[in-house]
Design an enzyme around this catalytic site. Structure first.
Site, PDB file in Angstrom:
ATOM      1  CG  LEU A 117      -1.866   1.182   1.380  1.00 57.87           C
ATOM      2  CD1 LEU A 117      -2.778   1.331   0.171  1.00 57.87           C
ATOM      3  CD2 LEU A 117      -2.693   1.035   2.634  1.00 57.87           C
ATOM      4  CG  HIS A 118       2.563   2.265  -3.713  1.00 59.06           C
ATOM      5  ND1 HIS A 118       2.079   3.174  -4.620  1.00 59.06           N
ATOM      6  CD2 HIS A 118       2.393   1.048  -4.277  1.00 59.06           C
ATOM      7  CE1 HIS A 118       1.650   2.540  -5.701  1.00 59.06           C
ATOM      8  NE2 HIS A 118       1.824   1.241  -5.508  1.00 59.06           N
ATOM      9  CB  ALA A 119       2.182   7.703  -1.993  1.00 60.54           C
TER      10      ALA A 119
ATOM     11  CG  ASN B  37      -1.571   1.388  -3.664  1.00 64.30           C
ATOM     12  OD1 ASN B  37      -1.270   1.932  -2.620  1.00 64.30           O
ATOM     13  ND2 ASN B  37      -1.012   0.272  -4.070  1.00 64.30           N
ATOM     14  CB  ALA B  38      -2.505   5.427   0.026  1.00 63.07           C
TER      15      ALA B  38
END
Length: 89
Positions: A14-16, A18-19
């Protein structure tokens, strides 16, 4: 309350990017949307509308998350999030 689980398939977790996508989608609904993670015997959760909270979970690839949705438009939110989650995470 509606809930579903999903195992994160993105190699970066969960990186920036897709967050942000998850925050934007969850933000279109009035229902409360929470993401729950259980790792190392500890359970953590964050509001899907909170970018900082999502990033603070540090979700890695192959981690199973549970998303809970509760509120007046929970049916619509559940259907949208469940359909989109595989392209987001």
């Amino acid at each position: 309350m509606k809930r579903f689980t999903y195992t994160v398939s993105d190699p970066q977790g969960l990186h920036a990017r897709n967050a942000i996508s998850l925050c934007r989608l969850a933000g279109t609904f009035k229902a409360q949307t929470l993401i729950h993670v259980q790792e190392d015997g500890k359970q953590r959760k964050a509001d899907c509308k909170d970018m900082i909270g999502l990033m603070g979970l540090c979700v890695r690839q192959d981690t199973t998350v549970e998303i809970t949705i509760e509120g007046e438009d929970e049916d619509m939110a559940f259907n949208s999030l469940r359909a989109a989650i595989s392209t987001i995470l």
